[in-house]
Design a protein around this motif. Structure first.
Motif, PDB file in Angstrom:
ATOM      1  N   LEU A 114       0.833  -1.205   0.000  1.00 49.63           N
ATOM      2  CA  LEU A 114       0.000   0.000   0.000  1.00 49.63           C
ATOM      3  C   LEU A 114       0.866   1.251   0.000  1.00 49.63           C
ATOM      4  N   SER A 115       1.975   1.178   0.730  1.00 52.82           N
ATOM      5  CA  SER A 115       2.879   2.309   0.819  1.00 52.82           C
ATOM      6  C   SER A 115       3.528   2.587  -0.540  1.00 52.82           C
ATOM      7  N   ALA A 116       3.968   1.533  -1.214  1.00 53.26           N
ATOM      8  CA  ALA A 116       4.609   1.699  -2.524  1.00 53.26           C
ATOM      9  C   ALA A 116       3.623   2.288  -3.533  1.00 53.26           C
ATOM     10  N   GLU A 117       2.395   1.798  -3.498  1.00 51.54           N
ATOM     11  CA  GLU A 117       1.376   2.324  -4.412  1.00 51.54           C
ATOM     12  C   GLU A 117       1.117   3.801  -4.154  1.00 51.54           C
ATOM     13  N   ALA A 118       1.064   4.165  -2.886  1.00 46.77           N
ATOM     14  CA  ALA A 118       0.792   5.555  -2.528  1.00 46.77           C
ATOM     15  C   ALA A 118       1.960   6.453  -2.943  1.00 46.77           C
ATOM     16  N   ARG A 119       3.180   5.927  -2.775  1.00 49.60           N
ATOM     17  CA  ARG A 119       4.364   6.724  -3.130  1.00 49.60           C
ATOM     18  C   ARG A 119       4.321   7.054  -4.623  1.00 49.60           C
ATOM     19  N   GLN A 120       3.987   6.040  -5.414  1.00 48.10           N
ATOM     20  CA  GLN A 120       3.890   6.228  -6.853  1.00 48.10           C
ATOM     21  C   GLN A 120       2.790   7.233  -7.190  1.00 48.10           C
ATOM     22  N   ALA A 121       1.643   7.059  -6.557  1.00 48.64           N
ATOM     23  CA  ALA A 121       0.506   7.947  -6.828  1.00 48.64           C
ATOM     24  C   ALA A 121       0.868   9.390  -6.489  1.00 48.64           C
ATOM     25  N   PRO A 150      -9.051   5.775  -3.555  1.00 46.01           N
ATOM     26  CA  PRO A 150      -9.100   5.867  -2.087  1.00 46.01           C
ATOM     27  C   PRO A 150      -7.971   5.020  -1.484  1.00 46.01           C
ATOM     28  N   GLN A 151      -7.380   5.519  -0.414  1.00 46.92           N
ATOM     29  CA  GLN A 151      -6.261   4.816   0.216  1.00 46.92           C
ATOM     30  C   GLN A 151      -6.783   3.824   1.242  1.00 46.92           C
ATOM     31  N   GLU A 152      -6.391   2.575   1.034  1.00 43.90           N
ATOM     32  CA  GLU A 152      -6.831   1.525   1.945  1.00 43.90           C
ATOM     33  C   GLU A 152      -6.025   1.606   3.251  1.00 43.90           C
ATOM     34  N   MET A 153      -6.673   1.305   4.362  1.00 43.46           N
ATOM     35  CA  MET A 153      -5.971   1.320   5.656  1.00 43.46           C
ATOM     36  C   MET A 153      -5.109   0.070   5.795  1.00 43.46           C
ATOM     37  N   LEU A 201      -3.081  -0.386  11.123  1.00 39.42           N
ATOM     38  CA  LEU A 201      -1.696   0.042  11.385  1.00 39.42           C
ATOM     39  C   LEU A 201      -1.480   1.525  11.146  1.00 39.42           C
ATOM     40  N   GLY A 202      -2.420   2.171  10.472  1.00 41.95           N
ATOM     41  CA  GLY A 202      -2.267   3.611  10.218  1.00 41.95           C
ATOM     42  C   GLY A 202      -1.663   3.879   8.851  1.00 41.95           C
ATOM     43  N   TYR A 203      -2.054   5.012   8.275  1.00 44.71           N
ATOM     44  CA  TYR A 203      -1.533   5.412   6.965  1.00 44.71           C
ATOM     45  C   TYR A 203      -0.034   5.681   7.034  1.00 44.71           C
ATOM     46  N   THR A 204       0.621   5.572   5.890  1.00 45.15           N
ATOM     47  CA  THR A 204       1.965   6.125   5.742  1.00 45.15           C
ATOM     48  C   THR A 204       1.800   7.602   5.372  1.00 45.15           C
ATOM     49  N   ALA A 205       2.888   8.352   5.430  1.00 49.36           N
ATOM     50  CA  ALA A 205       2.821   9.783   5.113  1.00 49.36           C
ATOM     51  C   ALA A 205       2.296   9.992   3.689  1.00 49.36           C
ATOM     52  N   GLU A 206       2.758   9.145   2.770  1.00 53.57           N
ATOM     53  CA  GLU A 206       2.319   9.302   1.377  1.00 53.57           C
ATOM     54  C   GLU A 206       0.830   9.019   1.255  1.00 53.57           C
ATOM     55  N   GLN A 207       0.386   7.981   1.946  1.00 53.82           N
ATOM     56  CA  GLN A 207      -1.050   7.673   1.901  1.00 53.82           C
ATOM     57  C   GLN A 207      -1.875   8.837   2.448  1.00 53.82           C
ATOM     58  N   ALA A 208      -1.395   9.416   3.565  1.00 57.43           N
ATOM     59  CA  ALA A 208      -2.133  10.526   4.174  1.00 57.43           C
ATOM     60  C   ALA A 208      -2.228  11.691   3.199  1.00 57.43           C
ATOM     61  N   VAL A 220      -1.971  11.575  -0.180  1.00 59.59           N
ATOM     62  CA  VAL A 220      -2.798  11.218  -1.336  1.00 59.59           C
ATOM     63  C   VAL A 220      -4.279  11.259  -0.955  1.00 59.59           C
ATOM     64  N   GLU A 221      -4.604  10.685   0.195  1.00 56.62           N
ATOM     65  CA  GLU A 221      -6.003  10.672   0.627  1.00 56.62           C
ATOM     66  C   GLU A 221      -6.516  12.097   0.820  1.00 56.62           C
ATOM     67  N   SER A 222      -5.678  12.957   1.393  1.00 56.86           N
ATOM     68  CA  SER A 222      -6.092  14.347   1.627  1.00 56.86           C
ATOM     69  C   SER A 222      -6.328  15.082   0.322  1.00 56.86           C
ATOM     70  N   MET A 223      -5.570  14.691  -0.717  1.00 55.90           N
ATOM     71  CA  MET A 223      -5.749  15.344  -2.028  1.00 55.90           C
ATOM     72  C   MET A 223      -7.094  14.997  -2.659  1.00 55.90           C
ATOM     73  N   ARG A 224      -7.722  13.956  -2.162  1.00 55.45           N
ATOM     74  CA  ARG A 224      -9.036  13.593  -2.688  1.00 55.45           C
ATOM     75  C   ARG A 224     -10.113  14.594  -2.267  1.00 55.45           C
TER      76      ARG A 224
END
Lengths: 505, 287
Positions: A9-16, A37-40, A57-64, A66-70
């Motif tokens: 999930l972290s790698a996907e978010a980093r790419q996004a 949407p970022q999965e938990m 486990l909580g979002y990674t920084a990148e997930q947070a 990306v999700e906020s950009m939604r």
């Protein structure tokens, strides 16, 4: 749904995030809605039922980010109206989207005292996220912006990096306030009143403060370290915490005002009286209130069978009655304690379940079997008075009742027997009776809840109340909201008293 | 933290401790109890009745039998040691008034919670007949104190090693038959309270019993202490601990007390093994 681990999930978010930041044009609403949407991230179901550690486990920084950009930053901000304490949600999401997580948490803290807790336990899908324009555009509540997860991320980061600031306390006023109970309503009152420079003493009946967040909500959903941290902040502000103190018994409420010299009292004693079904066999050995089962497991640490002195039943086949968060907590705790089968029995359908969607999903993933449109009618036992089975009835849904949910109607003759050795009753709580039993002059309604006006004032002068003792069993965030109002009223009353004293001098 | 000031072994496996607890000493009334815990994190919370209190000195007296891990560990503490957590007074106080003639019945360790009730009933002007029973003379407690407070004291033991060789229900039946009793208060093991209630039932003498059930919080929150009283569910901690003995479902209560029996037996067994090992060690050290 296949389980994706945190790394993936972290790698996907980093790419996004890289892709989003590389765009030359500012994001348009259409672009934002298209962001996945970022999965938990969560412990895998098979693994987590073998431990008590936190599931999500909580979002990674990148997930947070990306999700906020939604978030569309809609000017009408319907999410804010959905939040019981009116957090400026678009503003904190904008800060988080920019990677300014500290700014984000500061915006939340202007309205909410317990972001790490609320990010975890708020029913967001019934509040802020229910109103979210993104979810509505996608016609899928599950795809609303995950406001709670971002809230949790920024609050956790602040704590983990040691940036939680002790709120500023004004010079001592010489006034003092007693706060009864130490759950979310009381913590809020203690902090808000202390900030104004009034001395605050919190009285807690148990040996550890935190109320339902300590004894009720399990470690795997709300780590106790987070609650302890919130209490530490209060103590650092100079709030005095007295554990093992039952107001009404150790000292009467009236004596706090008349003998001990407190200028005001806040009652936040919660909904601590478990309801039972009133059916045959309910006092058999092996029938527990969810409160008892969870308190043994959480506060008394009975899950640690090696070290804890407090015993807990060695259940094999468990039935949990109810469909709320407490029922999910009890069912999932029973699994972790080694039960081979856990059956959740609820008389309506999943649609009407009051539990958070995430808790229901987690329970299903972990192997809790759901029995919907069924309810216990009798509990059966053996010669030793121990539970052996539960007789159930099937239900169908009729017309909506007062709560707006369709009324469950029993189907006559549909009885069947479910063999179980443990029954956990999680059908709610009534208000704790201790204060009303020992405090003549405090008005309660027919359910025993303390009656207050919109300023949280009770029928007794200088006595305020809030949280579940007023609301009936509700949520952390609503308790906090009432705590806010009560603290404002107390602060106003104490400063007016000052002005009046000044006038007459 | 509550400091232990005095500790004394007063009968076989029965101890009396005096503990600093100024607020409890001041507020407590006859019939109330405390909950204590010896370790903040892993300790069990157990209810114990308050046997006496001294508000001027700020102390309460607890009398307990070593029946499980926590009571064993409590018996191992010495004056100067502290009890990590002590909360109370809990439960509704005994209803005290001048009823006339009151028979107070104690079985074994039940004499401890009965003591403040006898005191208060006496002060209220009642004529007190106390029946003090135990399995054997080495388990009898508070005999002198009860003699002082009572207008009449009947001592009986199951084995006849002191007083009458009888169960407490025998003198209770005789007194009931004789008549003129306005109230019976019976405290002891559930089976004894059950039979006391059965003894007085035909005579219609009001019989109050004080129940000691499994509890976690003691404030109504857990419901572990619930009992069936006249087909209604009651919580011992907030509705009791005293109930009308003629309406309590003692069989259900006794079943419920066994809920954690296997776990408790294991822990208790372990205590005895550890104690034996320690004693062996100490005698080894001396030789």
């Amino acid at each position: 749904m296949t389980h994706k681990d945190r790394d993936q999930l972290s790698a996907e978010a980093r790419q996004a995030l890289t892709d989003l930041l590389a765009r030359p044009e500012p994001l348009k609403p259409r672009d934002r809605i298209a962001i996945p949407p970022q999965e938990m991230p969560a412990q895998a179901p098979g693994q987590r039922v073998t431990n008590m550690s936190e599931v999500a486990l909580g979002y990674t920084a990148e997930q947070a980010r990306v999700e906020s950009m939604r978030c569309l930053q809609c000017p009408s901000a319907p999410c804010v109206a959905g939040c019981p304490v009116g957090i400026n949600i678009p503003a904190f999401l904008a800060a988080a989207a920019d990677g300014n997580f500290q700014r984000a948490v500061e915006i939340i803290r202007a309205s909410s005292l317990l972001p790490a807790v609320c990010g975890r336990v708020c029913p967001q899908e019934e509040q802020c996220q229910l109103e979210c324009t993104v979810g509505k555009s996608l016609k899928d509540l599950d795809r609303a912006v995950s406001i709670g997860r971002v809230e949790r991320f920024v609050a956790d980061l602040e704590r983990e990096e040691g940036r939680v600031e002790i709120p500023h306390v004004k010079p001592e006023t010489g006034k003092s306030v007693a706060v009864i109970g130490s759950g979310p309503a009381s913590i809020t009152v203690a902090a808000d009143v202390r900030r104004e420079g009034h001395a605050v003493t919190v009285f807690e009946a148990f040996h550890k403060p935190g109320g339902v967040m300590m004894y009720g909500i399990p470690e795997f959903r709300l780590p106790k370290a987070i609650v302890t941290q919130e209490i530490d902040v209060l103590e650092a502000m100079g709030v005095r915490i007295r554990t093992n103190f039952v107001v009404g018994r150790t000292r009467k409420l009236k004596d706090l005002l008349e003998i001990d010299g407190f200028d005001a009292v806040f009652v936040g004693t919660g909904a601590g009286l478990p309801r039972f079904m009133g059916i045959e066999g309910e006092n058999l050995v092996g029938v527990f209130s969810a409160n008892e089962f969870l308190t043994r497991a959480n506060l008394m640490r009975a899950y640690d069978r090696e070290d804890a002195d407090t015993p807990i039943s060695r259940s094999r086949v468990v039935a949990v009655l109810g469909g709320g968060n407490v029922a999910m907590d009890a069912a999932r705790t029973a699994l972790r304690l080694g039960a081979g089968q856990v059956h959740l029995v609820y008389r309506r359908t999943e649609q009407e379940m009051p539990a958070r969607i995430e808790e229901v999903r987690h329970a299903r993933e972990e192997g809790v079997t759901f029995h919907l449109l069924q309810n216990a009618s009798r509990i059966l036992g053996n010669d030793h008075g121990c539970v052996t089975a539960m007789e159930c009835l099937r239900y169908q849904l009729g017309e909506p009742d007062d709560s707006g949910r369709r009324r469950p109607l029993e189907i006559p003759g549909s009885e069947f027997v479910m063999p179980v050795d443990t029954v956990i009753v999680a059908i709610g709580n009534d208000s704790n009776p201790l204060i009303r039993q020992t405090t003549p002059g405090i008005d309660v309604n027919r359910w025993g809840n303390i009656v207050t006006n919109e300023k949280q004032e009770t029928s007794m002068p200088r006595v305020f109340a809030g949280g579940d003792i007023v609301l009936g069993a509700a949520t952390v965030i609503l308790a906090m909201g009432q705590g806010r109002q009560a603290a404002a009223a107390i602060n106003r009353m104490l400063s007016e008293a000052d002005t009046q004293e000044g006038d007459s001098a | 933290m509550n400091k232990i000031l005095e500790k004394e072994r007063i009968a076989e496996e029965v101890y009396r401790v005096t503990v600093e607890a100024p607020l409890i000493a001041q507020e407590r009334q006859a019939g109330q109890f405390v909950i204590l815990q010896l370790d903040d994190d892993f300790g069990e919370r157990i209810p114990l009745t308050i046997a006496d209190a001294d508000p001027a000195r700020g102390t309460i007296t607890l009398i307990f039998q070593t029946v499980g891990k926590t009571t064993h560990n409590l018996a191992e503490l010495s004056p100067g040691d502290a009890i990590a957590n002590l909360v109370g007074p809990l439960g509704r106080p005994t209803h005290i008034e001048n009823f006339g003639a009151v028979v107070c019945v104690a079985g074994g360790i039940g004499a401890a919670p009965l003591h403040p009730i006898v005191q208060a009933m006496k002060t209220a002007g009642n004529r007190i007949i106390t029946i003090l029973g135990a399995r054997s003379s080495n388990l009898l407690i508070l005999e002198d104190r009860m003699r002082e407070l009572s207008d009449e004291l009947i001592v009986c033991t199951d084995d006849g090693s002191r007083g009458r060789k009888a169960l407490v229900t025998e003198p209770l039946a005789e007194l009931s038959e004789r008549g003129g009793i306005d109230l019976v208060v019976a405290i002891g093991p559930p089976i004894m309270m059950k039979f006391c209630a059965e003894t007085t039932r035909p005579y219609g003498i009001r019989t109050v019993v004080s129940l000691n059930t499994i509890m976690v919080d003691g404030t109504g929150m857990c419901g572990g202490c619930r009992v069936t009283v006249g087909n209604e569910t009651k919580f011992v901690c907030v509705d009791g601990p005293e109930f009308d003995g003629h309406r309590v479902d003692f069989d259900n209560m006794m079943d419920r007390l066994q809920a954690y029996k296997p776990q408790e037996d294991e822990a208790h067994e372990q205590c005895h093994l550890e104690m034996a090992a320690r004693e062996k060690q100490q005698s080894g050290d001396r030789s």
